[in-house]
Design a protein around this motif. Structure first.
Motif, PDB file in Angstrom:
ATOM      1  N   THR A 293       0.828  -1.210   0.000  1.00 13.23           N
ATOM      2  CA  THR A 293       0.000   0.000   0.000  1.00 13.23           C
ATOM      3  C   THR A 293       0.862   1.260   0.000  1.00 13.23           C
ATOM      4  OG1 THR A 293      -1.765  -1.191   1.166  1.00 13.23           O
ATOM      5  CG2 THR A 293      -1.839   1.220   1.235  1.00 13.23           C
TER       6      THR A 293
ATOM      7  N   ASP B   6      -4.692  -4.434  -7.603  1.00 10.25           N
ATOM      8  CA  ASP B   6      -5.537  -3.335  -8.048  1.00 10.25           C
ATOM      9  C   ASP B   6      -4.915  -2.057  -7.501  1.00 10.25           C
ATOM     10  OD1 ASP B   6      -7.439  -1.381  -8.444  1.00 10.25           O
ATOM     11  OD2 ASP B   6      -9.071  -2.464  -7.462  1.00 10.25           O
ATOM     12  N   ARG B   7      -4.359  -1.247  -8.373  1.00 11.79           N
ATOM     13  CA  ARG B   7      -3.626  -0.061  -7.925  1.00 11.79           C
ATOM     14  C   ARG B   7      -4.499   0.890  -7.125  1.00 11.79           C
ATOM     15  NH1 ARG B   7      -1.107   2.497 -12.720  1.00 11.79           N
ATOM     16  NH2 ARG B   7      -0.786   4.292 -11.383  1.00 11.79           N
ATOM     17  N   GLU B   8      -5.807   0.870  -7.364  1.00 13.39           N
ATOM     18  CA  GLU B   8      -6.707   1.769  -6.641  1.00 13.39           C
ATOM     19  C   GLU B   8      -7.053   1.240  -5.255  1.00 13.39           C
ATOM     20  OE1 GLU B   8      -7.288   4.669  -7.825  1.00 13.39           O
ATOM     21  OE2 GLU B   8      -6.384   4.246  -9.783  1.00 13.39           O
ATOM     22  N   ASN B   9      -6.958  -0.078  -5.085  1.00 11.82           N
ATOM     23  CA  ASN B   9      -7.326  -0.685  -3.795  1.00 11.82           C
ATOM     24  C   ASN B   9      -6.328  -1.778  -3.419  1.00 11.82           C
ATOM     25  OD1 ASN B   9     -10.114   0.574  -3.270  1.00 11.82           O
ATOM     26  ND2 ASN B   9     -10.340  -0.249  -5.352  1.00 11.82           N
TER      27      ASN B   9
ATOM     28  N   THR C 114      -6.878  -4.420  -0.480  1.00  7.76           N
ATOM     29  CA  THR C 114      -7.934  -5.433  -0.511  1.00  7.76           C
ATOM     30  C   THR C 114      -7.395  -6.825  -0.835  1.00  7.76           C
ATOM     31  OG1 THR C 114      -8.394  -4.967  -2.846  1.00  7.76           O
ATOM     32  CG2 THR C 114      -9.660  -3.733  -1.205  1.00  7.76           C
TER      33      THR C 114
END
Length: 299
Positions: A165, A286-289, A292
């Motif tokens: 992250t 997933d670069r946005e999340n 997760t």
């Protein structure tokens, strides 16, 4: 059918402008399997040895005039740009036909002050001025794209996800500045950002910092490689290969995370074998999340 047993080839051809690494050859073989007759334009000082099974020529890095002539002579309608390029052309190396004079101010700006993405966009514009369509390598070899989730026996643990992250946020910010595509986080802290030296050079710096005590010898870390937010997906998608895994291990990292669907895993079987042997994970995120990701509770 052709005498060699392959189906009739497309009349218009695919050209591959080849830099360093294995990707140009993988693209050429995949294109041939799909009925194309790929023509390889190897950049002098960058392209690896291309086997004689493909028609090919070597061209100087800044010789747009020669490239334009070849695209017309070989009846090229599509161009793939693939492989790494270590350096930028010097102004004295630039060669272009008269019809490209209108692009000269933009070329000079891209060479003098632009990042890699700005320069690649300029190259795409120049190629398209020859009447060709620039296509992404993923259109020819979609099977090389990273998938979401781990491809290795080991999966990221909770601490790894924290590092992913942090490094993901750093790589996004770095990419927005058109500087690089990678970042390394150790203990939730960014310890290295990719610059002109490339991923392998960055990992060598991390290994050196560990050896010098600048980074804890016991805390693991993670390499993250992402597309730049503004990146044209037709060129320079991030990639990893077996050497990336080996260098990450030497740098004391626990794994590698890449942009799922927007990054290449080259020599996938060897990457998995090397990572499993060294106890590293390789995962598409997933670069946005990134948080997760499902985690391995045992690590």
């Amino acid at each position: 059918m052709k005498p060699d047993g392959r189906s009739q080839r497309n009349e218009a051809r695919l050209a591959i402008i080849a830099g360093r690494g294995r990707l140009p050859l993988d693209i050429a073989r995949a294109a041939r399997d799909q009925g194309d007759d790929p023509f390889i334009i190897g950049l002098v000082g960058e392209a690896n040895d291309i086997p004689p099974e493909f028609e090919q020529v070597s061209v100087g890095l800044g010789d747009a005039a020669r490239i334009h002539a070849l695209l017309k002579e070989k009846k090229i309608d599509r161009v793939v740009m693939s492989g790494g390029v270590n350096r930028r052309p010097e102004l004295l190396e630039l060669r272009g036909p008269l019809r490209l004079v209108r692009f000269l101010p933009a070329i000079l700006r891209a060479l003098s002050s632009g990042g890699d993405d700005k320069l690649l966009r300029m190259v795409i514009t120049i190629i398209e001025a020859a009447g060709c369509r620039v296509v992404g390598a993923q259109e020819v070899v979609p099977g090389l794209l990273a998938e979401y989730g781990a491809i290795t026996q080991r999966k990221p643990g909770a601490n790894d996800v924290k590092n992913i992250t942090a490094a993901c946020a750093a790589a996004n910010a770095l990419g927005a500045l058109d500087v690089g595509q990678g970042a390394v986080a150790v203990g939730g802290r960014i310890v290295a950002l990719e610059g002109a030296e490339g991923t392998d050079g960055m990992l060598a710096r991390v290994a050196e910092m560990r050896a010098n005590g600048r980074i804890s010898a016991t805390r693991k870390g993670v390499l993250v490689k992402l597309c730049k937010p503004q990146q044209d997906l037709r060129a320079d998608l991030p990639s990893i290969g077996p050497d990336t895994v080996r260098n990450a291990d030497v740098a004391g990292l626990s794994g590698i995370a890449v942009d799922a669907g927007r990054a290449f895993v080259l020599e996938r079987e060897t990457v998995i074998e090397e990572a499993d042997r060294r106890g590293l994970f390789v995962v598409g995120i997933d670069r946005e999340n990134p948080a997760t990701l499902s985690t391995d509770s045992s690590t």
